[in-house]
Design an enzyme around this catalytic site. Structure first.
Site, PDB file in Angstrom:
ATOM      1  N   LYS A 116      -7.063   6.086  12.013  1.00 53.48           N
ATOM      2  CA  LYS A 116      -6.950   7.059  11.351  1.00 53.48           C
ATOM      3  C   LYS A 116      -7.627   8.388  11.236  1.00 53.48           C
ATOM      4  O   LYS A 116      -8.250   8.933  12.268  1.00 53.48           O
ATOM      5  CB  LYS A 116      -8.230   6.047  10.587  1.00 53.48           C
ATOM      6  CG  LYS A 116      -7.888   4.698  10.197  1.00 53.48           C
ATOM      7  CD  LYS A 116      -9.094   3.998   9.272  1.00 53.48           C
ATOM      8  CE  LYS A 116      -8.063   2.757   8.631  1.00 53.48           C
ATOM      9  NZ  LYS A 116      -9.007   1.524   8.538  1.00 53.48           N
ATOM     10  N   ARG A 149       0.809  -1.208   0.327  1.00 53.40           N
ATOM     11  CA  ARG A 149       0.218   0.128   0.037  1.00 53.40           C
ATOM     12  C   ARG A 149       0.922   1.168   0.034  1.00 53.40           C
ATOM     13  O   ARG A 149       1.771   1.795   0.815  1.00 53.40           O
ATOM     14  CB  ARG A 149      -0.675  -0.019   1.298  1.00 53.40           C
ATOM     15  CG  ARG A 149      -2.430   1.094   1.369  1.00 53.40           C
ATOM     16  CD  ARG A 149      -2.710   1.020   2.375  1.00 53.40           C
ATOM     17  NE  ARG A 149      -4.194  -0.444   2.710  1.00 53.40           N
ATOM     18  CZ  ARG A 149      -4.356  -0.496   3.600  1.00 53.40           C
ATOM     19  NH1 ARG A 149      -4.255  -0.272   4.462  1.00 53.40           N
ATOM     20  NH2 ARG A 149      -4.838  -1.729   3.126  1.00 53.40           N
ATOM     21  N   ARG A 164      -2.694   5.808   9.927  1.00 57.43           N
ATOM     22  CA  ARG A 164      -3.117   5.840   7.804  1.00 57.43           C
ATOM     23  C   ARG A 164      -2.616   7.035   7.438  1.00 57.43           C
ATOM     24  O   ARG A 164      -2.623   7.897   8.151  1.00 57.43           O
ATOM     25  CB  ARG A 164      -4.130   5.039   8.102  1.00 57.43           C
ATOM     26  CG  ARG A 164      -3.842   3.199   9.027  1.00 57.43           C
ATOM     27  CD  ARG A 164      -2.737   3.018   8.747  1.00 57.43           C
ATOM     28  NE  ARG A 164      -3.333   1.483   9.060  1.00 57.43           N
ATOM     29  CZ  ARG A 164      -3.870   0.507   8.896  1.00 57.43           C
ATOM     30  NH1 ARG A 164      -4.614   0.273   7.458  1.00 57.43           N
ATOM     31  NH2 ARG A 164      -4.092  -0.895   9.517  1.00 57.43           N
ATOM     32  N   CYS A 175     -14.135  -2.155   5.364  1.00 55.63           N
ATOM     33  CA  CYS A 175     -13.394  -1.622   4.253  1.00 55.63           C
ATOM     34  C   CYS A 175     -13.968  -0.475   3.644  1.00 55.63           C
ATOM     35  O   CYS A 175     -13.020   0.503   2.636  1.00 55.63           O
ATOM     36  CB  CYS A 175     -12.483  -2.033   3.517  1.00 55.63           C
ATOM     37  SG  CYS A 175     -10.959  -3.620   5.164  1.00 55.63           S
ATOM     38  N   LYS A 204      -4.597   0.038  14.676  1.00 54.25           N
ATOM     39  CA  LYS A 204      -4.753   1.228  13.577  1.00 54.25           C
ATOM     40  C   LYS A 204      -5.367   2.412  13.985  1.00 54.25           C
ATOM     41  O   LYS A 204      -6.373   2.573  15.415  1.00 54.25           O
ATOM     42  CB  LYS A 204      -4.687   1.068  12.332  1.00 54.25           C
ATOM     43  CG  LYS A 204      -6.861   0.320  13.164  1.00 54.25           C
ATOM     44  CD  LYS A 204      -7.330  -0.428  11.202  1.00 54.25           C
ATOM     45  CE  LYS A 204      -6.806  -1.435  10.647  1.00 54.25           C
ATOM     46  NZ  LYS A 204      -7.294  -1.830   9.433  1.00 54.25           N
TER      47      LYS A 204
HETATM   48 FE1  SRM Z   1      -9.324  -2.504   5.562  1.00 53.92          FE
HETATM   49  C1  SRM Z   1      -7.994  -5.268   6.856  1.00 53.92           C
HETATM   50  C2  SRM Z   1      -8.580  -3.355   3.216  1.00 53.92           C
HETATM   51  C3  SRM Z   1      -9.879   0.434   4.275  1.00 53.92           C
HETATM   52  C4  SRM Z   1     -11.227  -1.676   8.883  1.00 53.92           C
HETATM   53  N1  SRM Z   1      -8.636  -3.812   4.690  1.00 53.92           N
HETATM   54  C5  SRM Z   1      -7.690  -4.637   5.879  1.00 53.92           C
HETATM   55  C6  SRM Z   1      -7.134  -5.869   5.309  1.00 53.92           C
HETATM   56  C7  SRM Z   1      -5.541  -5.495   5.046  1.00 53.92           C
HETATM   57  C8  SRM Z   1      -6.534  -7.852   5.433  1.00 53.92           C
HETATM   58  C9  SRM Z   1      -6.763  -7.911   6.298  1.00 53.92           C
HETATM   59  O1  SRM Z   1      -5.611  -7.444   7.464  1.00 53.92           O
HETATM   60  O2  SRM Z   1      -5.297  -9.246   6.001  1.00 53.92           O
HETATM   61  C10 SRM Z   1      -7.587  -5.442   3.859  1.00 53.92           C
HETATM   62  C11 SRM Z   1      -6.883  -6.201   2.635  1.00 53.92           C
HETATM   63  C12 SRM Z   1      -6.755  -6.258   1.207  1.00 53.92           C
HETATM   64  C13 SRM Z   1      -6.682  -6.317  -0.138  1.00 53.92           C
HETATM   65  O3  SRM Z   1      -6.754  -7.523  -0.523  1.00 53.92           O
HETATM   66  O4  SRM Z   1      -6.089  -5.426  -0.774  1.00 53.92           O
HETATM   67  C14 SRM Z   1      -8.367  -4.625   4.091  1.00 53.92           C
HETATM   68  N2  SRM Z   1      -8.993  -2.018   3.807  1.00 53.92           N
HETATM   69  C15 SRM Z   1      -8.541  -2.331   2.832  1.00 53.92           C
HETATM   70  C16 SRM Z   1      -8.856  -1.056   1.262  1.00 53.92           C
HETATM   71  C17 SRM Z   1      -8.121  -1.612   0.214  1.00 53.92           C
HETATM   72  C18 SRM Z   1     -10.211  -1.167   0.841  1.00 53.92           C
HETATM   73  C19 SRM Z   1     -10.680  -1.036  -0.667  1.00 53.92           C
HETATM   74  O5  SRM Z   1     -11.031  -1.580  -0.844  1.00 53.92           O
HETATM   75  O6  SRM Z   1     -10.805  -0.035  -0.434  1.00 53.92           O
HETATM   76  C20 SRM Z   1      -9.285   0.183   2.109  1.00 53.92           C
HETATM   77  C21 SRM Z   1      -7.797   0.482   2.819  1.00 53.92           C
HETATM   78  C22 SRM Z   1      -7.402   1.684   3.039  1.00 53.92           C
HETATM   79  C23 SRM Z   1      -6.041   3.339   2.888  1.00 53.92           C
HETATM   80  O7  SRM Z   1      -5.912   2.956   2.096  1.00 53.92           O
HETATM   81  O8  SRM Z   1      -5.533   2.746   3.914  1.00 53.92           O
HETATM   82  C24 SRM Z   1      -8.957  -0.313   3.458  1.00 53.92           C
HETATM   83  N3  SRM Z   1     -10.423  -0.764   6.541  1.00 53.92           N
HETATM   84  C25 SRM Z   1     -10.352   0.403   5.329  1.00 53.92           C
HETATM   85  C26 SRM Z   1     -11.689   1.185   6.648  1.00 53.92           C
HETATM   86  C27 SRM Z   1     -12.426   2.671   5.391  1.00 53.92           C
HETATM   87  C28 SRM Z   1     -11.536   3.301   5.837  1.00 53.92           C
HETATM   88  O9  SRM Z   1     -10.890   3.718   6.453  1.00 53.92           O
HETATM   89  O10 SRM Z   1     -12.477   4.351   6.061  1.00 53.92           O
HETATM   90  C29 SRM Z   1     -11.866   0.536   7.510  1.00 53.92           C
HETATM   91  C30 SRM Z   1     -13.203   0.844   7.793  1.00 53.92           C
HETATM   92  C31 SRM Z   1     -12.714   2.325   9.185  1.00 53.92           C
HETATM   93  C32 SRM Z   1     -12.223   1.536  10.710  1.00 53.92           C
HETATM   94  O11 SRM Z   1     -11.298   1.580  10.250  1.00 53.92           O
HETATM   95  O12 SRM Z   1     -12.628   1.298  11.683  1.00 53.92           O
HETATM   96  C33 SRM Z   1     -11.354  -0.419   7.267  1.00 53.92           C
HETATM   97  N4  SRM Z   1      -9.359  -3.386   7.712  1.00 53.92           N
HETATM   98  C34 SRM Z   1     -11.220  -2.878   8.494  1.00 53.92           C
HETATM   99  C35 SRM Z   1     -10.653  -3.809   9.535  1.00 53.92           C
HETATM  100  C36 SRM Z   1     -11.464  -3.753  10.701  1.00 53.92           C
HETATM  101  C37 SRM Z   1     -10.900  -2.707  11.951  1.00 53.92           C
HETATM  102  C38 SRM Z   1     -11.452  -3.150  13.015  1.00 53.92           C
HETATM  103  O13 SRM Z   1     -11.636  -1.489  13.887  1.00 53.92           O
HETATM  104  O14 SRM Z   1     -11.990  -3.888  13.246  1.00 53.92           O
HETATM  105  C39 SRM Z   1      -9.422  -4.449   8.874  1.00 53.92           C
HETATM  106  C40 SRM Z   1      -9.399  -6.186  10.038  1.00 53.92           C
HETATM  107  C41 SRM Z   1      -8.093  -5.354  11.091  1.00 53.92           C
HETATM  108  O15 SRM Z   1      -7.671  -4.920  11.406  1.00 53.92           O
HETATM  109  O16 SRM Z   1      -7.777  -6.456  11.726  1.00 53.92           O
HETATM  110  C42 SRM Z   1      -8.627  -4.639   8.197  1.00 53.92           C
HETATM  111 FE1  SF4 Z   2     -11.198  -7.805   3.279  1.00 51.26          FE
HETATM  112 FE2  SF4 Z   2     -12.928  -7.488   5.086  1.00 51.26          FE
HETATM  113 FE3  SF4 Z   2     -11.882  -5.514   4.434  1.00 51.26          FE
HETATM  114 FE4  SF4 Z   2     -13.139  -6.728   2.993  1.00 51.26          FE
HETATM  115  S1  SF4 Z   2     -13.794  -5.457   4.198  1.00 51.26           S
HETATM  116  S2  SF4 Z   2     -10.620  -5.126   2.764  1.00 51.26           S
HETATM  117  S3  SF4 Z   2     -12.937  -9.117   2.794  1.00 51.26           S
HETATM  118  S4  SF4 Z   2     -10.851  -7.488   5.579  1.00 51.26           S
END
Ligand code: SRM
Ligand code: SF4
Length: 575
Positions: free
Chosen positions: A221, A80, A149, A489, A219
């Site tokens: 944000k 990323r 982030r 996400c 994390k």
């Molecule tokens: Fe996310 C984990 C992709 C925005 C909440 N996220 C992941 C991982 C890295 C999976 C992993 O941990 O193994 C995903 C990688 C998938 C892949 O193959 O690329 C992933 N997250 C993404 C992206 C690429 C989704 C997208 O379609 O664009 C976004 C990348 C953002 C960036 O550039 O930094 C992405 N993730 C978000 C958001 C939205 C936001 O931040 O505005 C959220 C919800 C907001 C939040 O954080 O509360 C989000 N991602 C999570 C979570 C749950 C965190 C939590 O507090 O429970 C995980 C899982 C974790 O952290 O354990 C996660």
């Molecule tokens: Fe993966 Fe769940 Fe985030 Fe979708 S919402 S990219 S399935 S961790």
């Protein structure tokens, strides 16, 4: 930052112990990278690599086949690139494009936080990829991991002087909260300093004055919004700043804390939460406020349970009053009360827009952020050719779209011609439903996916479009968000219609979020397949067409009609 006793460390999560022993994020990453016996890195390094912007993944489409063949999973890495405020130059874009072809799976993924992802990089290409990213003055440090982030911000600073000032503030916050460890340079750049990285690294930098050696519990944000647009979904951020203008100039920001989306199915102690507005901060105090909010979370976040470690839980456990008092105490001054503001939209404005300096900006819909060449449109080639002639820049939006920014009047015609040449569909050819839809990555790369998302949503939208059209709602916007699991996400709990993956082909259906990103949605149906989704949504869309009030968004309509109950706060989400 208090020292941690061995007993305290023992009671914390494994990730905390890995950080503790990592020597400021070094771990055994160097050794892992050169181990020829496996395509993977050591287990503990998979946690540390995240702080360097790298996730170990495997191709889930071929996981079972590899198992049958008694082969190790097909390990590959997601990288990323951090892009504060989403802006990159066209030279950088050309490099990003080149690296996607050279080392990744030939696509570029624009993320929901205005960053860029590569998928499918194998271990032996990892170091080259990171070094070459830094070579074009971008970096990957802190794109993931228990740190702040990518800082989000409306990506169109040329729209007004205010936007430009706010963008500067967002970039400053990003830079201020970047980890100082020299491990990144040591491991990936053989000790050389390149990009942010623009900052000079000095001996002793490893002290991490803001984070300390254990970094944050989870994390973190930050998003900066410029009313009336809530394109960055500011209430979903741990820390948000809402720009307040006086006479067209930036005066300061309202401060929001405690947003977050992630939860786990069937674990009611986990829930999405929208942030509280806690006061106002003058523009020149924004770094001080950001740093102190981060430090409160550093010192008080739960390090014994990663599912309870985000700032939203710290605040709900202790109360918002405690948080405000603690912040005021640390600042040594009191945040004044919040200034009035109003959001009228979330999401992006598409097509050509003229900026204050007379230049033009074109917002292009990128289906779920995936830039690639398909049979029907060659988006990747089009953007490459545009980058070669375009003197302005490229900007990633908070909704996975791309702005071709700072275009001259003469350049505008050339860009239109190139988009047409490569058959890139313009927003005028798409429904408002599609233009307001967003899906996370999910299969085949995301290790946490339970159901398809990016690969599935476009075909579901085709079917919902037919329902909308039949109901006479050809071009009405409804916010649709889909994720392959409940982590959130694509911010699915802010969808007027939200789909959250439960199992292959099955989703929980949520309804009723606010159109300006101001209200969470509510679970409506559990574990439904496509047929059931269409059966459930068709009558609702039909009655929306007939019975809505003038200008009433779908999310408000389903609440007024008592289809779902209004969610007033995160703790209320499951009740
Ligand atoms: Fe996310 C984990 C992709 C925005 C909440 N996220 C992941 C991982 C890295 C999976 C992993 O941990 O193994 C995903 C990688 C998938 C892949 O193959 O690329 C992933 N997250 C993404 C992206 C690429 C989704 C997208 O379609 O664009 C976004 C990348 C953002 C960036 O550039 O930094 C992405 N993730 C978000 C958001 C939205 C936001 O931040 O505005 C959220 C919800 C907001 C939040 O954080 O509360 C989000 N991602 C999570 C979570 C749950 C965190 C939590 O507090 O429970 C995980 C899982 C974790 O952290 O354990 C996660
Ligand atoms: Fe993966 Fe769940 Fe985030 Fe979708 S919402 S990219 S399935 S961790």
């Amino acid at each position: 930052m208090a020292d941690v006793t061995p007993e305290e460390l023992a009671a914390r999560t494994e990730v905390e112990r890995i950080k503790d022993a990592s020597r400021y994020l070094r771990g055994s990453l160097k050794e892992s990278l050169t181990d020829p016996l496996t395509g993977a890195i050591a287990e503990s390094d998979t946690q540390l690599s995240k702080f360097h912007g790298i996730y170990q993944q495997d191709d889930r489409d071929i996981r079972d086949e590899r198992r049958r063949q008694k082969l190790e999973p097909y390990y590959m890495f997601m990288v990323r690139i951090r892009v504060p405020g989403g802006i990159c130059t066209t030279e950088q874009w050309l490099e990003i494009d080149r690296l996607a072809q050279a080392y990744a799976n030939g696509t570029i993924r624009l993320t929901t936080r205005q960053a860029i992802q590569y998928h499918g990089i194998i271990k032996r290409n990892l170091k080259k990829t990171i070094a070459e990213i830094n070579g074009c003055l971008m970096d990957t440090i802190a794109a993931c991991g228990d740190v702040n982030r990518n800082v989000m911000c409306n990506p169109n600073p040329e729209l007004s002087d205010l936007h430009a000032e706010v963008y500067e503030a967002a970039a400053a916050i990003s830079s201020h909260l970047t980890p100082r460890t020299t491990a990144y340079h040591e491991i990936w750049l053989d000790g050389e300093k390149v990009a942010d990285s623009k900052k000079k690294k000095k001996k002793g930098d490893d002290d991490e004055p803001i984070y300390g050696k254990h970094y944050l519990p989870r994390k973190f944000k930050i998003g900066v919004a410029i009313p009336p647009s809530n394109d960055v979904d500011v209430y979903s951020q741990d820390l948000g700043f809402i720009a307040i203008e006086k006479d067209g100039k930036l005066a300061g920001f309202n401060v929001t804390v405690g947003g977050g989306m992630g939860m786990t199915h069937s674990e009611p102690a986990t829930y999405p939460r929208l942030a509280d507005v806690i006061g106002y901060c003058p523009a020149d105090k924004v770094l001080e406020v950001a740093e102190n909010v981060v430090k409160i979370q550093r010192d008080n976040g739960d390090r014994t349970n990663r599912k309870h470690a985000r700032l939203k839980y710290t605040i709900d456990d202790r109360g918002i009053k405690w948080f405000k008092d603690e912040l005021n105490k640390r600042l040594g001054w009191k945040l004044p009360k919040a200034e009035p503001f109003a959001f009228t939209s979330s999401g992006d404005r598409y097509g050509w827009v003229k900026g204050v300096n007379g230049s033009w900006h074109y917002t292009l819909f990128v289906s779920n952020g995936r830039v690639r060449d398909d049979e029907d449109q060659q988006l990747m080639t089009a953007l490459r050719d545009i980058a070669k002639i375009h003197k302005g820049d490229f900007r990633i939006t908070a909704n996975q779209n791309l702005i071709i920014g700072n275009v001259t009047a003469a350049g505008k015609a050339k860009i239109d011609k190139l988009l047409a040449k490569y058959k890139v569909a313009g927003p005028e050819t798409m429904s408002a439903l599609r233009l307001n839809s967003m899906a996370c990555v999910a299969f085949p790369t995301c290790g946490l996916a339970m159901a398809e998302s990016e690969r599935y949503l476009p075909s579901l939208i085709d079917k919902l479009e037919a329902v909308m059209k039949k109901a006479g709602l050809g071009n009405d916007p409804i916010l649709v968000r889909m994720t392959g699991c409940p982590n959130g996400c694509a911010r699915p709990y802010l969808g007027e219609i939200g789909f959250v993956g439960k199992a292959p082909g099955r989703y929980n259906l949520y309804l009723g979020a606010g159109f300006q990103g101001q209200r969470l949605n509510k679970l409506y149906r559990e574990n439904v397949n496509e047929e059931q989704i269409l059966t459930e949504l068709t009558p609702l869309i039909e009655s929306y067409a007939k019975e809505r009030k003038k200008g009433e968004p779908f999310g408000d309509f389903v609440i007024r009609k008592k289809v779902v109950r209004e969610v007033k706060e995160g703790k209320d989400f499951h009740s």
